[in-house]
Write a protein that holds these residues in place. Structure first.
Motif, PDB file in Angstrom:
ATOM      1  N   GLU A 274       3.841   6.480 -27.392  1.00  0.00           N
ATOM      2  CA  GLU A 274       5.209   6.135 -27.020  1.00  0.00           C
ATOM      3  C   GLU A 274       6.110   5.987 -28.240  1.00  0.00           C
ATOM      4  N   HIS A 275       5.537   5.483 -29.361  1.00  0.00           N
ATOM      5  CA  HIS A 275       6.367   5.230 -30.532  1.00  0.00           C
ATOM      6  C   HIS A 275       6.587   6.480 -31.368  1.00  0.00           C
ATOM      7  N   ALA A 276       5.898   7.572 -31.022  1.00  0.00           N
ATOM      8  CA  ALA A 276       6.023   8.802 -31.800  1.00  0.00           C
ATOM      9  C   ALA A 276       7.016   9.746 -31.148  1.00  0.00           C
ATOM     10  N   GLU A 277       7.701  10.480 -31.971  1.00  0.00           N
ATOM     11  CA  GLU A 277       8.663  11.457 -31.481  1.00  0.00           C
ATOM     12  C   GLU A 277       7.958  12.795 -31.320  1.00  0.00           C
ATOM     13  N   ARG A 278       8.039  13.350 -30.129  1.00  0.00           N
ATOM     14  CA  ARG A 278       7.366  14.618 -29.866  1.00  0.00           C
ATOM     15  C   ARG A 278       8.055  15.748 -30.634  1.00  0.00           C
ATOM     16  N   VAL A 289      10.582  27.440 -35.215  1.00  0.00           N
ATOM     17  CA  VAL A 289      10.487  26.338 -36.172  1.00  0.00           C
ATOM     18  C   VAL A 289      10.131  25.066 -35.414  1.00  0.00           C
ATOM     19  N   LEU A 290       9.105  24.368 -35.874  1.00  0.00           N
ATOM     20  CA  LEU A 290       8.741  23.078 -35.301  1.00  0.00           C
ATOM     21  C   LEU A 290       9.490  21.977 -36.045  1.00  0.00           C
ATOM     22  N   ASP A 345      16.094  12.223 -44.759  1.00  0.00           N
ATOM     23  CA  ASP A 345      16.272  11.336 -43.600  1.00  0.00           C
ATOM     24  C   ASP A 345      15.045  11.352 -42.685  1.00  0.00           C
ATOM     25  N   GLY A 346      13.926  11.925 -43.169  1.00  0.00           N
ATOM     26  CA  GLY A 346      12.663  11.810 -42.452  1.00  0.00           C
ATOM     27  C   GLY A 346      12.307  12.936 -41.524  1.00  0.00           C
ATOM     28  N   ARG A 347      13.093  13.999 -41.471  1.00  0.00           N
ATOM     29  CA  ARG A 347      12.756  15.124 -40.605  1.00  0.00           C
ATOM     30  C   ARG A 347      11.761  16.057 -41.308  1.00  0.00           C
ATOM     31  N   LEU A 348      10.869  16.641 -40.516  1.00  0.00           N
ATOM     32  CA  LEU A 348       9.927  17.627 -41.025  1.00  0.00           C
ATOM     33  C   LEU A 348      10.096  18.909 -40.226  1.00  0.00           C
ATOM     34  N   LEU A 349      10.399  19.998 -40.914  1.00  0.00           N
ATOM     35  CA  LEU A 349      10.586  21.301 -40.277  1.00  0.00           C
ATOM     36  C   LEU A 349       9.560  22.261 -40.866  1.00  0.00           C
TER      37      LEU A 349
END
Length: 366
Positions: A274-278, A289-290, A345-349
């Motif tokens: 629940e605490h993780a962003e899919r 791109v993921l 800002d914490g995004r991973l692509l």
């Protein structure tokens, strides 16, 4: 490729792009190829897809060599050639023994210089054994009756229909053709070649060697754009299509082995906490791109993943090139077959694409 969806055995044999790139290093490509091209009757791409769809694989055993030359820097805590550690598969050249007697009886042994690591499934039992550490982990799958049953209504009724659907699905982004005949593990084979049409993809070609008699994949190669040398390759060096002895799938821990019992697993795909962003997929085909978000280190303000410092990854991330643009700023990891962008800002692509594609997706905010 959708032609494999109804053939679990084929999906098991061909490590499609998902798999974390396996193997790296120095074995010559010539090890996997024959100097002479066998003379075989002509087969079209559609016919080869039908061959794959109709293949009946009751059993198989053999030796597999996996290698990758991804151009990646060394990662902290991961060794390379000669290691039996499963995490080491991203580097070095590795040899594995494989046994297959159906989707519920499989065994893969990763051979190292000082030992081996085996992953064994026998019915509902799953074993992972590290011979060097003399440790084993055992878990049990839930009752198959409890597993979700797939909806089969959309599946093709005939092999030719499956081939037509597969060709139609990949045609917009991929050109499919038949390459040269070849010899793999002493067996004659056809070569199915997939070529992305979009130059944004880092993949130049994907080549699948299909056994001329048994119609199963014997070799899988991914060739980057602008080169002729595979950056990723997995191939049989020996293969036997007889059904393996059931004893190969029965694991009895050797004396002195430390056995850890893990919680019961499920055949279903694990749910996202629940605490993780899919993670979400942006785009289609080869240029997908993921996009996800990594948890920040407790108390930190940067994009270093939680726990990275302890694993030595924080220092590794600091060595990556800094990049910035209208999308923001961050660090980029590039290889021959994929690119990863970690923003401040914490995004991973991540994608099998050039950096510019990741920057465009990051700027769009999708």
């Amino acid at each position: 490729m959708s032609v494999f969806h109804t053939r679990p055995a084929l999906r098991w044999l061909v490590p499609t792009g998902t798999a974390v790139a396996i193997i790296g290093g120095g074995a010559a490509i010539g090890t996997f190829a024959s100097a002479a091209e066998p003379s075989l009757p002509e087969r079209s791409a559609a016919q080869l897809l039908v061959d794959l769809q109709t293949a009946r694989l009751d059993g198989l055993s053999g030796t597999v060599i996996k290698r990758a030359d991804l151009g990646l820097p060394s990662l902290p805590g991961i060794s390379g050639r000669g290691s039996a550690d499963l995490a080491a598969l991203v580097f070095g050249t590795h040899t594995m023994r494989v046994w297959y007697a159906g989707p519920d009886q499989t065994r893969v042994a990763l051979l190292g210089t000082l030992g081996e690591t085996d992953v064994i499934r026998n019915g509902q039992d799953i074993w992972i054994w590290d011979s060097q550490e003399n440790k084993a982990t055992h878990s049990t799958l839930s009752d198959p009756k409890d597993a979700q049953r797939p909806d089969l209504s959309h599946l093709p009724a005939t092999p030719q229909e499956a081939a037509d659907q597969a060709l139609a699905a990949i045609d917009p982004s991929t050109r499919i053709s038949v390459g040269r005949t070849t010899s793999v593990a002493g067996r004659d084979a056809y070569e199915l070649v997939l070529t992305p049409r979009d130059s944004t993809s880092l993949v130049g070609q994907v080549k699948i060697a299909v056994d001329a008699a048994e119609h199963v994949p014997l070799r899988f190669q991914v060739v980057p754009q602008g080169t002729r040398q595979p950056a990723f390759e997995v191939a049989f060096t020996h293969v036997d299509f007889d059904r393996p002895d059931p004893a190969q799938f029965t694991f009895n821990p050797p004396p002195g082995t430390t056995v850890t019992e893990e919680p019961v697993q499920s055949d279903r795909k694990p749910a996202v906490p629940e605490h993780a962003e899919r993670p979400k997929a942006v785009g289609t085909g080869w240029t997908t791109v993921l996009v996800g978000r990594l948890p920040e280190t407790a108390g930190g303000t940067g994009s270093t993943p939680a726990g990275a410092e302890g694993a030595g990854l924080g220092g590794f991330l600091d060595t990556l090139p800094k990049v910035s643009g209208a999308w923001g700023s961050g660090r980029v990891l590039t290889s021959k077959l994929f690119t990863a962008l970690l923003t401040d800002d914490g995004r991973l692509l991540v994608g099998a694409v050039k950096p510019e594609r990741l920057y465009d997706v990051a700027q769009s905010g999708r």
